[in-house]
Motif scaffolding. Structure first.
Motif, PDB file in Angstrom:
ATOM      1  N   MET A   1      79.475   4.248 -25.846  1.00  0.00           N
ATOM      2  CA  MET A   1      79.284   5.896 -26.242  1.00  0.00           C
ATOM      3  C   MET A   1      79.221   6.553 -24.897  1.00  0.00           C
ATOM      4  O   MET A   1      78.376   6.542 -23.848  1.00  0.00           O
ATOM      5  CB  MET A   1      78.230   5.714 -27.029  1.00  0.00           C
ATOM      6  CG  MET A   1      78.649   7.302 -27.132  1.00  0.00           C
ATOM      7  SD  MET A   1      76.803   8.133 -28.450  1.00  0.00           S
ATOM      8  CE  MET A   1      78.529   8.584 -29.807  1.00  0.00           C
ATOM      9  N   LEU A   2      79.743   7.281 -24.698  1.00  0.00           N
ATOM     10  CA  LEU A   2      80.553   8.658 -23.447  1.00  0.00           C
ATOM     11  C   LEU A   2      80.018   9.567 -24.310  1.00  0.00           C
ATOM     12  O   LEU A   2      79.827   9.988 -24.839  1.00  0.00           O
ATOM     13  CB  LEU A   2      82.048   8.323 -23.258  1.00  0.00           C
ATOM     14  CG  LEU A   2      82.085   9.268 -21.811  1.00  0.00           C
ATOM     15  CD1 LEU A   2      82.212   7.703 -21.217  1.00  0.00           C
ATOM     16  CD2 LEU A   2      84.007   9.641 -21.860  1.00  0.00           C
ATOM     17  N   ALA A  18      78.178   9.905 -18.792  1.00  0.00           N
ATOM     18  CA  ALA A  18      77.234   8.664 -18.992  1.00  0.00           C
ATOM     19  C   ALA A  18      77.959   7.896 -19.924  1.00  0.00           C
ATOM     20  O   ALA A  18      77.990   7.863 -21.215  1.00  0.00           O
ATOM     21  CB  ALA A  18      76.172   9.494 -18.697  1.00  0.00           C
ATOM     22  N   ASP A  19      78.113   6.114 -19.285  1.00  0.00           N
ATOM     23  CA  ASP A  19      78.190   5.810 -20.550  1.00  0.00           C
ATOM     24  C   ASP A  19      77.318   4.053 -20.555  1.00  0.00           C
ATOM     25  O   ASP A  19      77.324   3.236 -20.083  1.00  0.00           O
ATOM     26  CB  ASP A  19      80.070   4.643 -20.103  1.00  0.00           C
ATOM     27  CG  ASP A  19      79.952   3.672 -21.191  1.00  0.00           C
ATOM     28  OD1 ASP A  19      79.194   2.918 -22.154  1.00  0.00           O
ATOM     29  OD2 ASP A  19      80.960   3.225 -21.267  1.00  0.00           O
ATOM     30  N   LEU A  20      76.518   4.719 -21.624  1.00  0.00           N
ATOM     31  CA  LEU A  20      75.298   3.848 -21.916  1.00  0.00           C
ATOM     32  C   LEU A  20      75.484   1.950 -22.403  1.00  0.00           C
ATOM     33  O   LEU A  20      74.206   2.214 -23.186  1.00  0.00           O
ATOM     34  CB  LEU A  20      74.557   4.902 -22.361  1.00  0.00           C
ATOM     35  CG  LEU A  20      73.719   6.055 -21.779  1.00  0.00           C
ATOM     36  CD1 LEU A  20      72.718   7.246 -22.145  1.00  0.00           C
ATOM     37  CD2 LEU A  20      73.094   5.417 -20.230  1.00  0.00           C
ATOM     38  N   VAL A  21      76.656   2.243 -23.122  1.00  0.00           N
ATOM     39  CA  VAL A  21      76.581   1.280 -24.206  1.00  0.00           C
ATOM     40  C   VAL A  21      77.348   0.044 -23.237  1.00  0.00           C
ATOM     41  O   VAL A  21      77.437  -0.835 -23.090  1.00  0.00           O
ATOM     42  CB  VAL A  21      77.316   1.857 -25.278  1.00  0.00           C
ATOM     43  CG1 VAL A  21      77.529   0.322 -26.156  1.00  0.00           C
ATOM     44  CG2 VAL A  21      76.078   2.770 -25.946  1.00  0.00           C
ATOM     45  N   SER A  22      78.603   0.567 -22.987  1.00  0.00           N
ATOM     46  CA  SER A  22      79.656  -0.646 -21.778  1.00  0.00           C
ATOM     47  C   SER A  22      79.026  -1.477 -20.730  1.00  0.00           C
ATOM     48  O   SER A  22      78.067  -0.782 -20.057  1.00  0.00           O
ATOM     49  CB  SER A  22      80.882   0.101 -21.582  1.00  0.00           C
ATOM     50  OG  SER A  22      81.191   0.718 -22.530  1.00  0.00           O
ATOM     51  N   PRO A  23      78.502  -2.701 -20.663  1.00  0.00           N
ATOM     52  CA  PRO A  23      78.529  -3.741 -20.213  1.00  0.00           C
ATOM     53  C   PRO A  23      79.282  -3.415 -18.434  1.00  0.00           C
ATOM     54  O   PRO A  23      80.306  -2.653 -18.518  1.00  0.00           O
ATOM     55  CB  PRO A  23      78.613  -4.995 -20.636  1.00  0.00           C
ATOM     56  CG  PRO A  23      79.618  -5.370 -21.492  1.00  0.00           C
ATOM     57  CD  PRO A  23      79.543  -3.784 -21.772  1.00  0.00           C
ATOM     58  N   LYS A  24      78.693  -3.555 -17.133  1.00  0.00           N
ATOM     59  CA  LYS A  24      78.809  -3.321 -15.836  1.00  0.00           C
ATOM     60  C   LYS A  24      80.062  -4.181 -15.484  1.00  0.00           C
ATOM     61  O   LYS A  24      80.053  -4.067 -14.954  1.00  0.00           O
ATOM     62  CB  LYS A  24      77.681  -2.880 -15.214  1.00  0.00           C
ATOM     63  CG  LYS A  24      76.617  -2.432 -15.170  1.00  0.00           C
ATOM     64  CD  LYS A  24      75.868  -2.199 -14.103  1.00  0.00           C
ATOM     65  CE  LYS A  24      75.008  -1.101 -14.300  1.00  0.00           C
ATOM     66  NZ  LYS A  24      73.520  -1.270 -12.376  1.00  0.00           N
ATOM     67  N   ILE A  85      88.262   1.452 -23.620  1.00  0.00           N
ATOM     68  CA  ILE A  85      87.754   1.170 -24.684  1.00  0.00           C
ATOM     69  C   ILE A  85      87.825  -0.028 -25.633  1.00  0.00           C
ATOM     70  O   ILE A  85      87.487  -1.206 -25.982  1.00  0.00           O
ATOM     71  CB  ILE A  85      86.202   2.062 -24.512  1.00  0.00           C
ATOM     72  CG1 ILE A  85      84.776   1.991 -23.315  1.00  0.00           C
ATOM     73  CG2 ILE A  85      84.399   0.765 -24.991  1.00  0.00           C
ATOM     74  CD1 ILE A  85      85.030   1.679 -22.020  1.00  0.00           C
ATOM     75  N   ARG A  86      87.991   0.260 -26.052  1.00  0.00           N
ATOM     76  CA  ARG A  86      88.668   0.182 -27.477  1.00  0.00           C
ATOM     77  C   ARG A  86      89.747  -1.807 -26.953  1.00  0.00           C
ATOM     78  O   ARG A  86      89.501  -2.609 -27.455  1.00  0.00           O
ATOM     79  CB  ARG A  86      89.548   0.669 -28.317  1.00  0.00           C
ATOM     80  CG  ARG A  86      88.239   1.277 -29.436  1.00  0.00           C
ATOM     81  CD  ARG A  86      89.235   2.045 -30.914  1.00  0.00           C
ATOM     82  NE  ARG A  86      89.939   3.002 -30.370  1.00  0.00           N
ATOM     83  CZ  ARG A  86      89.001   4.371 -30.303  1.00  0.00           C
ATOM     84  NH1 ARG A  86      88.203   4.552 -30.489  1.00  0.00           N
ATOM     85  NH2 ARG A  86      89.767   5.496 -29.960  1.00  0.00           N
ATOM     86  N   GLU A  87      90.341  -0.643 -26.471  1.00  0.00           N
ATOM     87  CA  GLU A  87      91.457  -2.116 -26.074  1.00  0.00           C
ATOM     88  C   GLU A  87      90.810  -3.001 -24.583  1.00  0.00           C
ATOM     89  O   GLU A  87      91.650  -4.145 -24.914  1.00  0.00           O
ATOM     90  CB  GLU A  87      92.450  -1.475 -24.425  1.00  0.00           C
ATOM     91  CG  GLU A  87      93.379  -0.022 -25.401  1.00  0.00           C
ATOM     92  CD  GLU A  87      94.709   0.680 -24.754  1.00  0.00           C
ATOM     93  OE1 GLU A  87      93.901  -0.013 -23.350  1.00  0.00           O
ATOM     94  OE2 GLU A  87      94.805   1.491 -25.567  1.00  0.00           O
TER      95      GLU A  87
END
Length: 89
Positions: A1-2, A18-24, A85-87
């Motif tokens: 989530m952005l 901030a993107d707190l969900v996507s992994p680094k 992110i979906r892609e």
């Protein structure tokens, strides 16, 4: 989530997300997607936050005072980012 977390910048605007969900681990793939966006955007690694995204805008005279200008860019970029992110997933 952005999430939009603020804006600053001397030359134009820098909108911060901030993107707190996507992994680094996705940073390079996200950077590649951001390179295709119509404005300059990049990922900054900020320790505890997974990813911190900076979108640099260059408003024309008068646009910097127009709240719709910023709102439009926040909405457009958020949609673009979510699609990227979906892609990646």
């Amino acid at each position: 989530m952005l999430e939009f977390v603020g804006s600053f910048g001397e030359d134009g605007f820098e909108l911060n997300f901030a993107d707190l969900v996507s992994p680094k681990e996705w940073k390079d793939e996200i950077e590649a997607k951001l390179a295709t966006y119509k404005e300059e955007a990049h990922v900054v690694d900020k320790g505890r936050l997974n990813l911190f995204i900076v979108l640099k805008l260059n408003p024309l005279d008068g646009e910097e005072e127009d709240i719709r200008y910023i709102s439009r860019h926040i909405n457009e970029f958020t949609e673009f980012y979510h699609e990227a992110i979906r892609e990646i997933k």
